[in-house]
Design a protein around this motif. Sequence first.
Motif, PDB file in Angstrom:
ATOM      1  N   ALA A   1      69.554 -41.941 -91.659  1.00  0.00           N
ATOM      2  CA  ALA A   1      68.393 -42.827 -91.808  1.00  0.00           C
ATOM      3  C   ALA A   1      68.544 -43.695 -93.046  1.00  0.00           C
ATOM      4  CB  ALA A   1      67.112 -41.998 -91.882  1.00  0.00           C
ATOM      5  N   GLN A   2      69.100 -43.148 -94.108  1.00  0.00           N
ATOM      6  CA  GLN A   2      69.308 -43.928 -95.322  1.00  0.00           C
ATOM      7  C   GLN A   2      70.330 -45.048 -95.099  1.00  0.00           C
ATOM      8  OE1 GLN A   2      70.315 -40.584 -97.817  1.00  0.00           O
ATOM      9  NE2 GLN A   2      68.354 -40.664 -98.910  1.00  0.00           N
ATOM     10  N   SER A   3      71.376 -44.731 -94.361  1.00  0.00           N
ATOM     11  CA  SER A   3      72.415 -45.738 -94.129  1.00  0.00           C
ATOM     12  C   SER A   3      71.927 -46.873 -93.249  1.00  0.00           C
ATOM     13  CB  SER A   3      73.647 -45.084 -93.483  1.00  0.00           C
ATOM     14  OG  SER A   3      73.364 -44.657 -92.158  1.00  0.00           O
ATOM     15  N   HIS A   4      70.886 -46.606 -92.452  1.00  0.00           N
ATOM     16  CA  HIS A   4      70.311 -47.645 -91.594  1.00  0.00           C
ATOM     17  C   HIS A   4      69.102 -48.321 -92.248  1.00  0.00           C
ATOM     18  CE1 HIS A   4      72.805 -45.690 -88.562  1.00  0.00           C
ATOM     19  NE2 HIS A   4      72.607 -46.737 -87.790  1.00  0.00           N
ATOM     20  N   GLY A   5      68.845 -47.979 -93.500  1.00  0.00           N
ATOM     21  CA  GLY A   5      67.768 -48.635 -94.224  1.00  0.00           C
ATOM     22  C   GLY A   5      66.380 -48.111 -93.942  1.00  0.00           C
ATOM     23  N   HIS A   6      66.265 -46.979 -93.251  1.00  0.00           N
ATOM     24  CA  HIS A   6      64.942 -46.450 -92.909  1.00  0.00           C
ATOM     25  C   HIS A   6      64.387 -45.511 -93.978  1.00  0.00           C
ATOM     26  CE1 HIS A   6      65.030 -48.168 -88.927  1.00  0.00           C
ATOM     27  NE2 HIS A   6      66.178 -47.577 -88.657  1.00  0.00           N
ATOM     28  N   ALA A   7      65.247 -44.934 -94.789  1.00  0.00           N
ATOM     29  CA  ALA A   7      64.804 -43.941 -95.769  1.00  0.00           C
ATOM     30  C   ALA A   7      65.276 -44.331 -97.160  1.00  0.00           C
ATOM     31  CB  ALA A   7      65.343 -42.561 -95.397  1.00  0.00           C
ATOM     32  N   ARG A   8      64.456 -44.009 -98.151  1.00  0.00           N
ATOM     33  CA  ARG A   8      64.799 -44.317 -99.531  1.00  0.00           C
ATOM     34  C   ARG A   8      66.032 -43.541 -99.971  1.00  0.00           C
ATOM     35  NH1 ARG A   8      61.191 -42.474-103.073  1.00  0.00           N
ATOM     36  NH2 ARG A   8      59.679 -41.570-101.639  1.00  0.00           N
TER      37      ARG A   8
ATOM     38  N   ALA B   1      55.579 -38.831 -94.327  1.00  0.00           N
ATOM     39  CA  ALA B   1      56.585 -39.833 -93.973  1.00  0.00           C
ATOM     40  C   ALA B   1      56.437 -41.128 -94.757  1.00  0.00           C
ATOM     41  CB  ALA B   1      56.514 -40.121 -92.470  1.00  0.00           C
ATOM     42  N   HIS B   2      55.193 -41.545 -95.029  1.00  0.00           N
ATOM     43  CA  HIS B   2      54.976 -42.878 -95.593  1.00  0.00           C
ATOM     44  C   HIS B   2      54.362 -42.879 -96.986  1.00  0.00           C
ATOM     45  CE1 HIS B   2      56.053 -44.365 -91.670  1.00  0.00           C
ATOM     46  NE2 HIS B   2      55.106 -43.645 -91.123  1.00  0.00           N
ATOM     47  N   GLY B   3      54.015 -41.713 -97.492  1.00  0.00           N
ATOM     48  CA  GLY B   3      53.391 -41.666 -98.808  1.00  0.00           C
ATOM     49  C   GLY B   3      51.935 -42.091 -98.743  1.00  0.00           C
ATOM     50  N   TYR B   4      51.330 -42.261 -99.901  1.00  0.00           N
ATOM     51  CA  TYR B   4      49.910 -42.638 -99.935  1.00  0.00           C
ATOM     52  C   TYR B   4      49.686 -44.026-100.525  1.00  0.00           C
ATOM     53  CZ  TYR B   4      50.255 -41.393-104.872  1.00  0.00           C
ATOM     54  OH  TYR B   4      50.631 -41.329-106.189  1.00  0.00           O
ATOM     55  N   LEU B   5      50.744 -44.690-100.977  1.00  0.00           N
ATOM     56  CA  LEU B   5      50.593 -46.020-101.542  1.00  0.00           C
ATOM     57  C   LEU B   5      50.626 -47.092-100.464  1.00  0.00           C
ATOM     58  CD1 LEU B   5      53.017 -45.657-104.591  1.00  0.00           C
ATOM     59  CD2 LEU B   5      50.515 -45.503-104.604  1.00  0.00           C
ATOM     60  N   ARG B   6      49.911 -48.189-100.704  1.00  0.00           N
ATOM     61  CA  ARG B   6      49.971 -49.313 -99.775  1.00  0.00           C
ATOM     62  C   ARG B   6      51.333 -49.972 -99.872  1.00  0.00           C
ATOM     63  NH1 ARG B   6      45.158 -53.040-101.530  1.00  0.00           N
ATOM     64  NH2 ARG B   6      46.180 -52.575-103.522  1.00  0.00           N
ATOM     65  N   ASP B   7      51.720 -50.662 -98.810  1.00  0.00           N
ATOM     66  CA  ASP B   7      52.998 -51.369 -98.821  1.00  0.00           C
ATOM     67  C   ASP B   7      53.084 -52.294-100.029  1.00  0.00           C
ATOM     68  OD1 ASP B   7      53.714 -50.157 -96.510  1.00  0.00           O
ATOM     69  OD2 ASP B   7      53.222 -51.846 -95.201  1.00  0.00           O
TER      70      ASP B   7
ATOM     71  N   ASP C   1      52.986 -51.410-103.160  1.00  0.00           N
ATOM     72  CA  ASP C   1      52.381 -50.888-104.382  1.00  0.00           C
ATOM     73  C   ASP C   1      53.382 -50.164-105.288  1.00  0.00           C
ATOM     74  OD1 ASP C   1      50.031 -51.914-103.666  1.00  0.00           O
ATOM     75  OD2 ASP C   1      48.926 -50.036-103.466  1.00  0.00           O
ATOM     76  N   ASP C   2      54.477 -49.681-104.688  1.00  0.00           N
ATOM     77  CA  ASP C   2      55.428 -48.951-105.525  1.00  0.00           C
ATOM     78  C   ASP C   2      56.760 -49.689-105.600  1.00  0.00           C
ATOM     79  OD1 ASP C   2      56.687 -46.441-103.183  1.00  0.00           O
ATOM     80  OD2 ASP C   2      56.148 -48.536-102.916  1.00  0.00           O
ATOM     81  N   GLY C   3      56.733 -51.003-105.481  1.00  0.00           N
ATOM     82  CA  GLY C   3      57.932 -51.785-105.706  1.00  0.00           C
ATOM     83  C   GLY C   3      58.926 -51.656-104.581  1.00  0.00           C
ATOM     84  N   ALA C   4      60.209 -51.527-104.954  1.00  0.00           N
ATOM     85  CA  ALA C   4      61.290 -51.567-103.964  1.00  0.00           C
ATOM     86  C   ALA C   4      61.268 -50.396-103.026  1.00  0.00           C
ATOM     87  CB  ALA C   4      62.646 -51.624-104.697  1.00  0.00           C
ATOM     88  N   ASP C   5      60.718 -49.266-103.470  1.00  0.00           N
ATOM     89  CA  ASP C   5      60.718 -48.076-102.618  1.00  0.00           C
ATOM     90  C   ASP C   5      59.782 -48.219-101.433  1.00  0.00           C
ATOM     91  OD1 ASP C   5      61.217 -45.476-105.119  1.00  0.00           O
ATOM     92  OD2 ASP C   5      62.633 -46.695-103.946  1.00  0.00           O
ATOM     93  N   GLY C   6      58.727 -48.979-101.568  1.00  0.00           N
ATOM     94  CA  GLY C   6      57.863 -49.310-100.434  1.00  0.00           C
ATOM     95  C   GLY C   6      56.979 -48.220 -99.946  1.00  0.00           C
ATOM     96  N   GLY C   7      57.266 -46.936-100.243  1.00  0.00           N
ATOM     97  CA  GLY C   7      56.425 -45.848 -99.790  1.00  0.00           C
ATOM     98  C   GLY C   7      56.899 -45.174 -98.545  1.00  0.00           C
ATOM     99  N   SER C   8      58.029 -45.597 -97.951  1.00  0.00           N
ATOM    100  CA  SER C   8      58.563 -44.891 -96.796  1.00  0.00           C
ATOM    101  C   SER C   8      59.403 -43.736 -97.271  1.00  0.00           C
ATOM    102  CB  SER C   8      59.399 -45.842 -95.940  1.00  0.00           C
ATOM    103  OG  SER C   8      60.487 -46.334 -96.690  1.00  0.00           O
ATOM    104  N   ILE C   9      59.854 -42.907 -96.337  1.00  0.00           N
ATOM    105  CA  ILE C   9      60.634 -41.718 -96.706  1.00  0.00           C
ATOM    106  C   ILE C   9      61.845 -42.125 -97.531  1.00  0.00           C
ATOM    107  CG2 ILE C   9      62.023 -39.819 -95.779  1.00  0.00           C
ATOM    108  CD1 ILE C   9      60.194 -39.681 -93.460  1.00  0.00           C
TER     109      ILE C   9
END
Length: 204
Positions: free
Chosen positions: A144-151, A188-194, A196-204
Motif C-alpha cells: 500500500a505504501q509503494s502505491h501511495g495509499h499509506a503513509r 484508517a483515516h485518523g481524526y484530522l480533516r484533509d 490539517d496534518d500537512g503532507a501526511d493527510g491523515g490516511s494510514i
Amino acid sequence: MSLDAPNDDRSGLRADARRNRDRILRTAVHHFTSHGIGASLEDIAKAAGVGAGTLYRHFPSREALLEAALREHQLELLETSRQARGIADADAALHTWLTALQDYLRTFNGLPAPVLAAVKERASPLALSCDTLVTITGEFLARAQSHGHARRSVTANELFLGALGIAWVLDKADAYGTTRRALEAVFAHGYLRDGDDGADGGSI
C-alpha cells in the motif's frame, strides 16, 4: 505459526496420549469460546476426563494451550492472506487483511491481552504467531505504501497494534455507543480533516 502452516505437536505421541491431547484441545476450544481466555484450566481438564497433570504435560501453560487452540483459526487467517494477495488494489488488499486480522484477534473473548503480552514477552508460546502476523501485515502495508495509499511513516508493528486495539473494543462497541465501521474509519483515516496534518493527510 509459520508462514505456511502451524506445526502438529502430536507427532511422536503414543495413541492414548494423542487421544488425551486431542480431547483436551477440543474441550479447551469449547471452554475458551464459552468463557473467554480466562476459562478454568482445572475445569477443562475435568471436562476432558483427565487430571491436571495430564493437561500440563501436553500444555505447560495457558498460553501454550491457547496457541494450540488457535491453530485452526490461524490456518483460516493464512488462507485469507493468500487470497488477499491476489487483490489488485493494494488499499483493498490491506483492508481485507486488517479486517480478517481483527476477527482472528476476537476468536476468544479477552484474546488481545495475551497477544499483546506476547509482543513484549518473547518467551511466550504466542510470540511466534505474533511475529508472523506482524510480518504479513508488513507485506500488505509495504504494498500500500509503494502505491501511495499509506503513509511511509507507519510501521507494520504500529499497524498490528492498532488492529489489536480495535479488536479489543469491538465486542463492546455497541455498549459504548459506537460501531465497528466508525472505529475502523478512525483507525484508517485518523481524526484530522484533509490537509490539517500537512503532507501526511491523515490516511494510514
